[in-house]
Design a protein around this motif. Structure first.
Motif, short mmCIF file in Angstrom:
data_model
loop_
_atom_site.label_atom_id
_atom_site.label_comp_id
_atom_site.label_asym_id
_atom_site.label_seq_id
_atom_site.Cartn_x
_atom_site.Cartn_y
_atom_site.Cartn_z
N ARG A 146 0.90 -1.15 0.00
CA ARG A 146 0.00 0.00 0.00
C ARG A 146 0.94 1.21 0.00
NH1 ARG A 146 -3.52 -3.10 -0.68
NH2 ARG A 146 -5.51 -3.36 0.41
N GLU A 147 1.08 1.81 -1.16
CA GLU A 147 2.01 2.92 -1.28
C GLU A 147 1.74 3.96 -0.19
OE1 GLU A 147 2.20 4.35 -5.29
OE2 GLU A 147 3.22 6.19 -4.67
N TRP A 171 -3.17 9.95 1.00
CA TRP A 171 -3.83 8.91 0.19
C TRP A 171 -2.97 7.67 0.14
CZ3 TRP A 171 -0.86 7.39 -3.97
CH2 TRP A 171 0.17 8.28 -4.34
N THR A 172 -3.59 6.58 -0.26
CA THR A 172 -2.84 5.38 -0.60
C THR A 172 -3.54 4.69 -1.76
OG1 THR A 172 -1.81 3.34 0.22
CG2 THR A 172 -4.06 3.80 0.97
N TRP A 173 -2.80 3.85 -2.45
CA TRP A 173 -3.30 3.21 -3.67
C TRP A 173 -3.66 1.76 -3.38
CZ3 TRP A 173 -5.35 4.65 -7.96
CH2 TRP A 173 -5.40 3.80 -9.07
N ALA A 201 -4.28 -1.41 -5.20
CA ALA A 201 -4.11 -1.98 -6.54
C ALA A 201 -5.06 -3.15 -6.77
CB ALA A 201 -2.67 -2.43 -6.74
N PRO A 241 -8.93 -0.68 -9.47
CA PRO A 241 -7.94 -0.06 -8.58
C PRO A 241 -8.32 1.39 -8.26
CG PRO A 241 -6.84 -1.30 -10.30
CD PRO A 241 -8.30 -1.31 -10.63
N ALA A 247 -7.89 4.78 -4.98
CA ALA A 247 -7.16 5.28 -3.82
C ALA A 247 -8.13 5.44 -2.66
CB ALA A 247 -6.52 6.62 -4.14
N CYS A 266 -9.41 7.77 -9.55
CA CYS A 266 -8.45 8.67 -10.18
C CYS A 266 -7.35 7.82 -10.78
CB CYS A 266 -7.87 9.57 -9.07
SG CYS A 266 -6.60 10.70 -9.59
N LYS A 320 -3.71 6.61 -11.32
CA LYS A 320 -2.68 6.62 -10.29
C LYS A 320 -1.68 7.76 -10.50
CE LYS A 320 0.45 3.70 -7.72
NZ LYS A 320 1.70 4.43 -7.99
N ASP A 321 -1.39 8.04 -11.76
CA ASP A 321 -0.37 9.06 -12.03
C ASP A 321 -0.82 10.47 -11.64
OD1 ASP A 321 1.21 7.08 -12.97
OD2 ASP A 321 0.73 7.40 -15.09
N LEU A 363 -2.47 11.18 -8.93
CA LEU A 363 -2.63 11.30 -7.48
C LEU A 363 -1.52 12.14 -6.87
CD1 LEU A 363 -3.54 7.64 -6.51
CD2 LEU A 363 -4.87 9.67 -5.90
#
Lengths: 344, 315
Positions: free
Chosen positions: A196-197, B76-78, B80, B91, B93, B112, B114-115, B117
């Motif tokens: 989780r980035e 935020w977090t992603w 996946a 996927p 956030a 959104c 990912k790029d 964000l």
């Protein structure tokens, strides 16, 4: 009114393992209570109060704590209580109970199994049922949002997090009660993908099964409780400063402060939370943080907090002048308990 | 550590509803209408999502304030690989969004690329087409510069006072060594108890720890397949999940030599004939499985009833 001096007279834990399938609740409790009482040089008949910590959603079994009592030999009937929380809070209740003055020995135990179901999923049900639980936000996502705030505010770097992980794994591998973790240098860890980035696998807790028991005694020697306190912050993650743990700092103060402390066992399931707690509690580099490895290599639900207090007690027994045992509950260090122990 | 392979899937579900109270109820009623409301405290702060009391002072909140629908991402977090039940199946956030006009941030999903964000980005609330008075009536946030879908009106009903909040958790339950040993015995048509080394009581189903003495049981004791009905109940009404056709007799059967009765069924006789002291024996199913249901039921045998004195300690 002066508080009665309470000591940690005995401690036992089952090895935190990927699964403890051979043990049911009663068998876990039977073994740890027997061993902790032996460690304290006491018998079951000496126990005046018993308190346990466990969680039915973790065990997947309603009223699982009532099954666990079969491990205690609760006949004739005993004075007994339970918290649906980590065993550290059961210990708090037992400490308060000993202050009543009529009993001198308390038995505290806890048990939990990650292997039965999804602890991540269970954690979503501990969140606010109106605004958060329906979103099924998992604990790693919450921790990652906290981590991003720390990183973007320049309070920590990803390299520092990797170093915390390396050290937790190395120390955990020296701890016979933690499962083996693969060791790697920080650069190798940082080359791994995000889970989780901005958190990678090494930043996350290893979910384990386990059980632990502490025997508290008024007088009688052993590590003395300088103070124990627990304080809670607001629940909503968007309404408090996630880069701080105000309640941990307040609980440490209420528990008598860190004077003389050389060891701190912090219940921090994420590398980021080791850093948050260390800073919030004002622990300098002279304090050894989590010599047991802490809650990253071995994170047993409802147990990892009481184990931190037990490990702190063992540090005092082996020569530390004073040690901190910390436990956390809720999400993102919302609720913190601090027990400060000192040599007599 | 694992020597046990006897595992079983288990699903825990609770069909809970949540009552909202006036503050959360008003918030959810507004969401259903396509608006976001926060609460203002006595110190002038605006909290969203709302809480019922000022978390800092414990005082009642003062009034409601419309906030958003745009706001700023504070972290935020992603995700996946979303899990079932999470707000979006693609996927996405999770983000904390400080809505315009609010002093606290709301956690929700952010749809959104990912790029795109970045902390500090401007986002806008997008409402679900069907809304029932839940936090998920706000479907997700999206970048503020994307066109927002038109709000689909929903009929204005009475205020939201409750919503469905089901719990669903899946487990794999392991039998444990003691129970596994018992269940394996059943595959051989054996009913094996365990003896406490301290008080000598024999438990069936066996327990790993004697509940009276708190010591490990030591010895496996094969028990007779005959026993005595110590007490019983006739089930005459149907209920959800019922396996047998009512009426039938559930009974405590004290196997000869055991110290605790086994809860089971008495069959092969008229339910009105079932009585305390009745002597019975196990009848096995053809296809033995590692479960106590491999004993189909206990049936009466041609022996005189046991006297109450002989089993009164076990009722």
């Amino acid at each position: 009114m002066a508080l009665r001096d309470v000591h940690i007279a005995g401690f036992a834990q089952l090895p935190n393992s990927h699964d403890l399938d051979d043990y049911d609740e009663a068998e876990m409790v039977q073994e740890i209570t027997e061993r902790a009482l032996a460690d304290a040089g006491l018998r079951r008949e000496d126990v005046g109060f018993t308190c346990s910590g466990s969680n039915d959603y973790v065990m997947g079994r309603p009223f699982s704590f009532t099954m666990a009592i079969d491990g205690l030999g609760a006949w004739p009937p005993i004075r007994e209580s339970h918290v649906e929380m980590d065993g550290a809070w059961a210990m708090y209740e037992a400490y308060v109970r000993l202050q009543h003055g009529d009993v001198d020995v308390a038995l505290v135990y806890c048990f939990g199994k990650s292997s039965l179901g999804s602890v991540d999923k269970v954690h979503t049900y501990e969140l606010d049922p109106y605004s958060l639980a329906p979103l099924q936000v998992d604990p790693h996502s919450l921790a990652a949002m906290q981590a991003r705030m720390l990183l973007e505010q320049g309070l920590i770097t990803e390299a520092e997090l990797a170093h915390i992980a390396c050290r937790a794994r190395r120390d955990g591998n020296k701890n016979p009660n933690a499962p083996h973790s693969d060791e790697a240098d920080a650069d190798a860890l940082l080359a791994q993908p995000y889970v989780r980035e901005p958190l990678r696998a090494h930043d996350l807790p290893t979910r384990t099964d386990g059980a632990a028991c502490i025997v508290l005694r008024v007088g009688g020697g052993g590590p003395r409780i300088r103070g124990i306190a627990h304080i809670m912050d607001q629940h909503q993650p968007g309404s408090r400063d996630l880069t701080d743990a105000v309640s941990a700092r307040q609980a440490l103060e209420a528990a008598g402060g860190a004077d003389g402390v050389t060891v701190a066992e912090l219940h921090a399931p994420y590398t980021t939370q080791v850093a948050v707690l260390k800073r919030a509690m004002g622990l300098d580099d002279e304090v050894a943080i989590n010599p047991s490895g802490g809650a990253i290599p071995a994170c047993t639900p409802m147990v990892a907090g009481l184990v931190r207090i037990g490990e702190a007690a063992m540090a005092v027994r082996h020569g530390a002048p004073a040690a901190i045992g910390h436990a956390t509950s809720g999400s993102l260090l919302q609720h913190n308990l601090v027990c400060v122990l000192e040599a007599e | 550590m694992t020597t046990v392979e006897l595992v079983s899937p288990f699903v825990l579900e609770y069909a809970y509803k949540r009552s909202t109270g006036p503050v959360i109820g008003r918030f959810l009623t507004a969401l259903r209408a396509g608006r976001i409301e926060g609460v203002r405290t006595a110190t002038g702060r605006v909290l969203c999502p709302p809480v019922e009391y000022d978390p800092e002072t414990g005082e009642d909140i003062v009034d409601f304030v419309e906030v958003g629908p745009e706001g700023t991402v504070t972290t935020w977090t992603w995700v996946a690989e979303p899990e079932p039940g999470q707000p979006l199946s693609e996927p996405f956030a999770y983000a904390l969004v400080k809505l315009d006009g609010a002093d606290t941030a709301m956690l929700h999903a952010l749809k959104c690329g990912k790029d795109a964000l970045v902390t500090g980005m401007r986002v806008r609330a997008v409402f679900a087409a069907e809304r029932s008075g839940m936090i998920t009536d706000l479907a997700y946030f999206q970048p503020a510069d994307l066109p927002a879908p038109e709000l689909v009106p929903v009929p204005a009903e009475h205020p939201v006072t409750r919503f469905k909040a089901p719990v669903h958790a899946e487990y794999t339950v392991a039998a444990g060594a003691t129970t596994a040993e018992f269940l394996r015995g059943i595959l051989r048509k054996e009913l094996n108890g365990r003896r406490c080394p301290s008080c000598d009581k024999i438990y069936i189903p066996p327990r790993g720890s004697c509940p009276l003495c708190g010591v490990r049981t030591s010895e496996v004791v094969p028990l007779a397949q005959k026993g005595t009905v110590t007490t019983f109940s006739i089930i005459r009404i149907p209920f959800e999940g019922q396996v047998l056709e009512p009426p039938y007799a559930a009974a405590h059967v004290l196997l000869d030599g055991a110290d605790v009765p086994l809860l089971h069924i008495v069959g092969d006789c008229d339910v009105d004939d079932v009585r305390m002291g009745m002597r019975v024996e196990a009848v096995w199913v053809e296809d033995l499985q590692p479960t106590l249901a491999s004993v189909r039921y206990f049936r009466p045998i041609d022996e005189p009833d046991a006297t109450y004195e002989s089993f009164k300690e076990h009722v």
